[in-house]
Design a protein around this motif. Structure first.
Motif, mmCIF file in Angstrom:
data_model
loop_
_atom_site.group_PDB
_atom_site.id
_atom_site.type_symbol
_atom_site.label_atom_id
_atom_site.label_comp_id
_atom_site.label_asym_id
_atom_site.label_seq_id
_atom_site.Cartn_x
_atom_site.Cartn_y
_atom_site.Cartn_z
ATOM 1 N N UNK A 13 32.392 0.455 41.113
ATOM 2 C CA UNK A 13 33.449 1.312 40.552
ATOM 3 C C UNK A 13 33.653 0.971 39.068
ATOM 4 N N UNK B 117 30.787 2.426 37.086
ATOM 5 C CA UNK B 117 30.854 3.887 36.982
ATOM 6 C C UNK B 117 31.856 4.294 35.905
ATOM 7 N N UNK B 118 32.992 3.634 35.899
ATOM 8 C CA UNK B 118 34.038 3.989 34.939
ATOM 9 C C UNK B 118 33.643 3.532 33.527
ATOM 10 N N UNK C 204 33.360 5.940 30.387
ATOM 11 C CA UNK C 204 34.375 5.768 29.340
ATOM 12 C C UNK C 204 33.882 4.720 28.354
ATOM 13 N N UNK D 206 44.873 5.187 30.749
ATOM 14 C CA UNK D 206 45.129 5.867 32.027
ATOM 15 C C UNK D 206 45.180 4.938 33.223
ATOM 16 N N UNK E 237 44.345 1.417 39.902
ATOM 17 C CA UNK E 237 43.017 1.147 39.367
ATOM 18 C C UNK E 237 42.780 -0.356 39.267
ATOM 19 N N UNK F 35 30.797 8.028 51.941
ATOM 20 C CA UNK F 35 31.144 8.686 50.672
ATOM 21 C C UNK F 35 30.538 10.085 50.600
ATOM 22 N N UNK G 146 32.324 13.529 50.105
ATOM 23 C CA UNK G 146 31.891 14.409 49.013
ATOM 24 C C UNK G 146 31.598 15.827 49.529
ATOM 25 N N UNK H 296 39.748 15.038 33.119
ATOM 26 C CA UNK H 296 38.457 14.353 33.193
ATOM 27 C C UNK H 296 38.654 12.846 33.309
ATOM 28 N N UNK H 297 39.457 12.269 32.434
ATOM 29 C CA UNK H 297 39.672 10.825 32.467
ATOM 30 C C UNK H 297 40.370 10.395 33.753
ATOM 31 N N UNK I 93 38.065 9.843 36.724
ATOM 32 C CA UNK I 93 37.328 8.578 36.765
ATOM 33 C C UNK I 93 38.252 7.379 36.957
ATOM 34 N N UNK I 94 39.351 7.356 36.211
ATOM 35 C CA UNK I 94 40.152 6.134 36.171
ATOM 36 C C UNK I 94 41.176 6.079 37.313
ATOM 37 N N UNK J 202 39.140 8.615 41.357
ATOM 38 C CA UNK J 202 37.976 7.993 41.999
ATOM 39 C C UNK J 202 38.334 6.680 42.712
ATOM 40 N N UNK K 21 34.307 15.866 41.801
ATOM 41 C CA UNK K 21 32.957 15.941 42.371
ATOM 42 C C UNK K 21 31.968 15.237 41.431
ATOM 43 N N UNK K 22 32.148 15.426 40.137
ATOM 44 C CA UNK K 22 31.281 14.754 39.155
ATOM 45 C C UNK K 22 31.449 13.230 39.236
ATOM 46 N N UNK K 23 32.702 12.781 39.245
ATOM 47 C CA UNK K 23 32.960 11.338 39.245
ATOM 48 C C UNK K 23 32.442 10.689 40.532
ATOM 49 N N UNK K 24 32.669 11.351 41.662
ATOM 50 C CA UNK K 24 32.207 10.808 42.936
ATOM 51 C C UNK K 24 30.682 10.784 42.992
ATOM 52 N N UNK K 25 30.059 11.834 42.438
ATOM 53 C CA UNK K 25 28.590 11.862 42.363
ATOM 54 C C UNK K 25 28.071 10.688 41.541
ATOM 55 N N UNK K 26 28.741 10.422 40.414
ATOM 56 C CA UNK K 26 28.335 9.307 39.557
ATOM 57 C C UNK K 26 28.494 7.977 40.294
ATOM 58 N N UNK K 27 29.581 7.853 41.033
ATOM 59 C CA UNK K 27 29.825 6.617 41.802
ATOM 60 C C UNK K 27 28.721 6.414 42.846
ATOM 61 N N UNK K 28 28.406 7.475 43.578
ATOM 62 C CA UNK K 28 27.340 7.371 44.593
ATOM 63 C C UNK K 28 26.011 7.005 43.931
#
Lengths: 289, 289
Positions: A192, A195-196, A200, A209, A214, A250, A254, B176-177, B180-181, B184, B240-247
């Motif tokens: 995690x 990813x963040x 960022x 944020x 978090x 996950x 998703x 957007x932020x 992620x922060x 997610x 969906x983007x953030x979760x995809x990135x995490x996966x």
């Protein structure tokens, strides 16, 4: 009783400090290859003397091995070779099956009591050691039938002195459950964070944020890679299984989002809420004496 | 100043309590469709009176909308229709783009100040409300140029009374932020809980093996599905983007484990450790007045 602690980090240092403060041991010998650690441990009063491994094995009634788990595999047989007939050895490693198999046929196997105190923080090194780390937490003793009664008793008493709840499991069970309940949390947190951080780049948005939620979720990402890589190595199969299961869950989550099937998303979260029961039970157990 | 709070849960209730205690407002009107919540809010002293939405809009100088985000879309235009020319409306929702677009052309747009206080716990409802929830935390005000100066000023003063740091972003950046922060982290925690509960059917092993690390990582899994499903819906694309990135990051981590390439595993964890800097910065900012 004379105690030797090999590996003067968070766990070894905290045990030394606590067992001395409670007068369970009269003297603590410290062993560590890292000279900064030995100096800090002396200065912080975690140990009374720094010795070689050989001296420690010769003198100690009880030896705690508190090194990263990859070092244990070569360290433990050496320690068993060297200890007195009355000496007891325990370890505090997060994986158990590999280490117990590796000394299965050692003539002094009965002097070894594999254990895993379920306590720690994301910090490491002697500076992180402190009193009270173990109080009201659980500790697992593995394969207790393979240890001699007097050695087992000595280690149980040690954990009782630290006010820990002593539980028993076999090594394989321990490693499987630890993969899901402990090791996987660390991976979810490490990843995690990555990813963040990857998204960022300048960290200002995280700074702005980030809420307490978090912080809590990502706290374990501060943990030491030197400690955790060997745990992942030693508990390889279970961890690969647990991580695979996490990724599958996950993906299921998703899919509900991608399909905009929020009834299913909600149902998954309602299932997650079940964890309340477990956490409340843990909090109650930690509150009660 | 007369305050109305619509939605008497953790956030709305805590704001009411705090703003009254600090004498920023002289009276608090409460609106909630849930009768248990209105009774609790009165009994707990979060509000002085329960009113209808219409009465609240007629009487209040400042209206805080603290409902789940899915209710906001229909609630906000109605409130803007009803409020006095001097009335100011703010919301505290975790998503911003949808709601601001939905009232973009409302003749009273300038009376609305979209905001998101970055505070909360995993608990919900009026019983969870408490003083001091917001102190030293950040709050985001979005699209401040679209609000009238006097309305913006009123909301800024409100957050300053709560001792929050006021930050400015546009709605899209915010969403957007936040994906992620904040959002997610919740998914990683919900799904971690499910993965462990699914494996450990009888929860005894979780109970025995869970350490503070597990508790911390899985804490957000106690959060309310009724609150979070609408957030995931409204911030769909970013989440969906953030979760995809995490996966994807988890798969990368998994690959290093499967390949037993622990040098790479370690390198990934060392990257994660960077989060220390961010968390320290957050802690410092929360300590300093």
């Amino acid at each position: 009783m004379k105690l030797a602690v090999v590996g003067l980090g968070l766990i070894g240092g905290s045990m030394a400090l606590d067992l001395k403060a409670r007068n369970f041991v009269s003297e603590v010998l410290g062993v560590d290859q890292n000279e900064v650690h030995t100096k800090d441990a002396l200065k912080l009063g975690l140990v009374d003397r720094i010795t070689t491994l050989e001296e420690a094995c010769k003198e100690a009634d009880l030896i705690i091995l508190a090194t990263p788990v990859n070092i244990l595999s070569s360290l433990l047989p050496k320690v068993l070779d060297l200890i007195q007939p009355y000496g007891t050895v325990t370890d505090v490693g997060s994986t158990k099956a590999k280490i117990t198999v590796s000394i299965k046929n050692h003539p002094k196997r009965k002097q070894f009591v594999p254990s895993h105190p379920m306590a720690g923080t994301e910090f490491s090194g002697p500076q992180a050691a402190h009193l009270g780390l173990f109080k009201d937490k659980a500790t697992i003793i593995c394969d207790s039938n393979d240890s001699g009664a007097e050695h087992l008793q000595k280690v149980i008493e040690m954990y009782q002195q630290l006010e820990m709840r002593v539980l028993y499991m076999n090594s394989k069970e321990h490693d499987l459950h630890a993969a899901y309940v402990s090791h996987l949390s660390h991976i979810s947190s490490f990843v995690l964070a990555n990813t963040v951080l990857d998204k960022e780049k300048n960290v200002n948005a995280i700074f702005d944020l980030a809420s307490a939620g978090f912080e809590s979720t990502v706290r374990l990402a501060k943990s030491s890679p030197d400690m955790w890589a060997p745990i992942f190595e030693q508990n390889h199969d279970h961890i690969v299984e647990a991580l695979g299961a996490y990724i599958d869950h996950l993906k299921t989550f998703q899919q509900t989002l991608v399909a905009k099937d929020y009834t299913s998303t909600k149902a998954l979260m309602t299932q997650s809420n079940e964890i309340k029961r477990v956490l409340e039970k843990i909090q109650n157990k930690n509150i009660k004496k």
